[in-house]
Design an enzyme around this catalytic site. Structure first.
Site, PDB file in Angstrom:
ATOM      1  CB  ILE A 176       7.741 -24.712 -27.454  1.00 35.67           C
ATOM      2  CG1 ILE A 176       6.900 -25.616 -26.964  1.00 35.67           C
ATOM      3  CG2 ILE A 176       9.632 -25.382 -26.622  1.00 35.67           C
ATOM      4  CD1 ILE A 176       6.974 -27.136 -27.089  1.00 35.67           C
TER       5      ILE A 176
ATOM      6  CD  GLN B 220      -4.440 -24.622 -15.443  1.00 32.39           C
ATOM      7  OE1 GLN B 220      -5.535 -24.228 -14.642  1.00 32.39           O
ATOM      8  NE2 GLN B 220      -3.192 -25.049 -14.658  1.00 32.39           N
TER       9      GLN B 220
ATOM     10  CG  HIS C 155       1.619 -17.854 -19.159  1.00 36.62           C
ATOM     11  ND1 HIS C 155       2.699 -18.183 -20.823  1.00 36.62           N
ATOM     12  CD2 HIS C 155       0.779 -18.704 -18.435  1.00 36.62           C
ATOM     13  CE1 HIS C 155       1.601 -19.964 -20.774  1.00 36.62           C
ATOM     14  NE2 HIS C 155       1.143 -19.924 -19.850  1.00 36.62           N
TER      15      HIS C 155
ATOM     16  CG  HIS D 194       1.803 -22.554 -16.364  1.00 32.97           C
ATOM     17  ND1 HIS D 194       0.965 -23.670 -16.068  1.00 32.97           N
ATOM     18  CD2 HIS D 194       1.839 -21.899 -17.156  1.00 32.97           C
ATOM     19  CE1 HIS D 194      -0.133 -23.526 -17.062  1.00 32.97           C
ATOM     20  NE2 HIS D 194       0.775 -22.771 -17.640  1.00 32.97           N
TER      21      HIS D 194
END
Length: 137
Positions: free
Chosen positions: A32, A95, A103, A101
């Site tokens: 987002i 981070q 990207h 995670h």
């Protein structure tokens, strides 16, 4: 699951997200706060702080899902000619969510995203010394 982790909430479905793909061990959803159009995040379903802490099978699942998404990004997003695959480990490495995670950042000719690293020649003696430290069992 970690109670205060936003990505654990996304995995659980208690925090809304725009999911793009998922497997039994990992999910991918739109970022987002995208660096470029089509920026995705891929997370293991199981909580871990970063890739050092992730179970090998979770890291494998997330990496394989990211690999498939890199192909989709380049093939399906108009103008995308490449992608960055990025894992940030620790706050000094940008981070901001402490759940492992990856990207997947589509890249476009002349896109505005600039990473703060500018490559320049290193000191070859220092590089050799560091490689020796890292190569030791």
């Amino acid at each position: 699951m970690s109670e205060n982790c936003i990505f654990c909430g996304i995995v659980a479905g208690t925090i809304p997200s725009t999911r793009v793909a998922e497997t039994d061990r990992a999910i991918a959803f739109m970022d987002i706060n995208p660096g470029t159009t089509g920026h995705l995040l891929v997370v293991p379903r199981e909580h871990s702080t970063d890739l050092r802490d992730a179970a090998p099978e979770d890291l494998t699942a997330a990496t394989l899902l990211a690999q498939s998404l890199v192909s989709r990004v380049i093939d399906r997003l108009e103008g995308a000619t490449g992608a960055n695959l990025l894992s940030c480990i620790g706050s000094d490495a940008w981070q901001s969510v402490f759940h492992t995670h990856l990207h997947v950042i589509p890249r476009y000719p002349n896109d505005p995203l600039v990473l703060p690293w500018t490559p320049h020649p290193g000191d070859l003696d220092e590089i050799k010394t560091i490689s020796e430290k890292l190569a030791q069992a």
